[in-house]
Design an enzyme around this catalytic site. Structure first.
Site, PDB file in Angstrom:
ATOM      1  CB  CYS A 148      -0.936   0.000   1.199  1.00  0.00           C
ATOM      2  SG  CYS A 148      -1.904  -1.531   1.339  1.00  0.00           S
ATOM      3  CG  HIS A 186      -3.338   2.874   2.196  1.00  0.00           C
ATOM      4  ND1 HIS A 186      -4.014   2.538   1.044  1.00  0.00           N
ATOM      5  CD2 HIS A 186      -3.379   1.766   2.998  1.00  0.00           C
ATOM      6  CE1 HIS A 186      -4.454   1.294   1.137  1.00  0.00           C
ATOM      7  NE2 HIS A 186      -4.079   0.810   2.307  1.00  0.00           N
ATOM      8  CG  ASN A 189      -7.126  -1.426   1.329  1.00  0.00           C
ATOM      9  OD1 ASN A 189      -6.336  -1.103   0.452  1.00  0.00           O
ATOM     10  ND2 ASN A 189      -6.732  -1.799   2.537  1.00  0.00           N
TER      11      ASN A 189
END
Length: 325
Positions: free
Chosen positions: A113, A250, A280
């Site tokens: 990420c 993020h 996500n």
């Protein structure tokens, strides 16, 4: 010394939507449970024959359609991904092959990420050193292909998408103001997808080919780590939170982001996310949030933005940038 700045953006998400109502039919969950714990309402899912390189190519096409210059002189392609089409060749090479730019380097970055922010950090270094002049930093993920849809704690989280940013040399205005990085490799076993080796840090791994996450521990690590690094990054640039226009972490989980913001002097109202409608998307989430803000007229030229990517490794990179578009 040369300077670098972001000059173009493009994104792409598959058309198929996986809503919370859809997930209610797959696992024991509910829309209320998902929204309360994650802030997510839907995510995008790639088709069976659609892979990460396909999404990346579409994101670059979108960038190209919005960019006033040419991409024929791109001299490096950096692709952040954890779901490459192949073990090798790299996804970056597949993007190069499609567009036919022969005089360009191409490589993948596997920082989960944090991949996009690592890619931007590297692009800035390559340009300010004089080695390169125009770099495509792409993030692409097809996380649905490595998600266990029998595990209700993880399958509600992840989606597929791609985004691209163009970083160019600029002799006048620096677009990158400061950066911080850090790694906690001793946490490698709390978020992983097994490969050739079946243990890490003495922990036996689940070798299913699917992602495995200890969400509680990841949450605790991020909430503990990001606020302090947020302050350190501002300090390195000689700025305060009052100088900051936007915070773009993020988009792992909206509740996690709220927890992080509670520990900083920066209001959640000036935080950009993509989690509600995309879930996500790992390395892609930050560029999605940026593009949503561009399209909404929120993000404007010369605004100061703090980007912070964090994830499996465990590793993170934070960047302070001046938006160049």
């Amino acid at each position: 010394m040369s300077k670098a700045k972001i000059t173009a953006i493009g994104t792409y998400a598959p058309s198929r939507r996986l809503t919370n109502a859809d997930l209610e039919k797959i696992v024991d969950t509910s829309d209320e449970w998902i929204v309360q714990r994650t802030g997510m309402r839907e995510r995008r899912i790639a088709d069976e024959h659609q892979f990460t390189s396909d999404l990346c190519i579409e994101a670059v096409k979108n960038l190209k359609s919005r960019y006033k210059g040419t991409l024929d002189d791109v001299d490096m392609i950096l692709v952040a991904t954890t779901t490459s089409d192949y073990a090798f060749p790299s996804t970056a090479c597949r993007v190069q092959e499609y567009f036919g730019w022969e005089s360009t380097g191409a490589l993948d970055i596997n920082a989960t990420c944090a991949g996009l922010t690592y890619g931007l950090h590297l692009a800035n270094g390559l340009i300010t050193s004089g080695l390169h002049q125009k770099i495509l930093v792409i993030a692409g993920e097809t996380l649905s292909k490595v998600t266990d849809y029998t595990d209700r704690t993880t399958c509600v989280l992840f989606g597929d998408a791609a985004g691209a940013l163009l970083v160019e040399r600029d002799e006048e205005t620096p677009g990158f103001l400061a950066s911080v990085q850090g790694t906690s490799g001793n946490g490698g076993d709390i978020l992983y997808r097994a490969g050739l080796r079946n243990e890490i840090n003495g922990v036996q791994l689940v070798g299913s080919g699917k992602m495995v996450q200890n969400g509680r521990e990841v949450y605790k690590w991020a909430a503990r780590t990001v606020p302090g690094e947020f302050e350190r990054l501002l300090h390195k640039a000689g700025l305060s939170s009052d100088d900051l226009d936007w915070f773009v972490p993020h988009s792992a989980n909206l509740r996690m982001i709220e927890s992080i913001c509670e520990k900083t002097p920066f209001p959640i109202e000036k935080t950009l996310t993509s989690v509600e409608h995309y879930g996500n998307t790992s390395s892609v989430s930050i560029v999605l949030a940026l593009d949503l803000a561009v399209k909404a007229g929120k993000l404007k030229k010369d605004q100061i933005v703090l980007l912070f990517g964090f994830g499996g490794g465990l590793t993170y990179t934070g960047l302070l940038i001046k938006w160049g578009m």
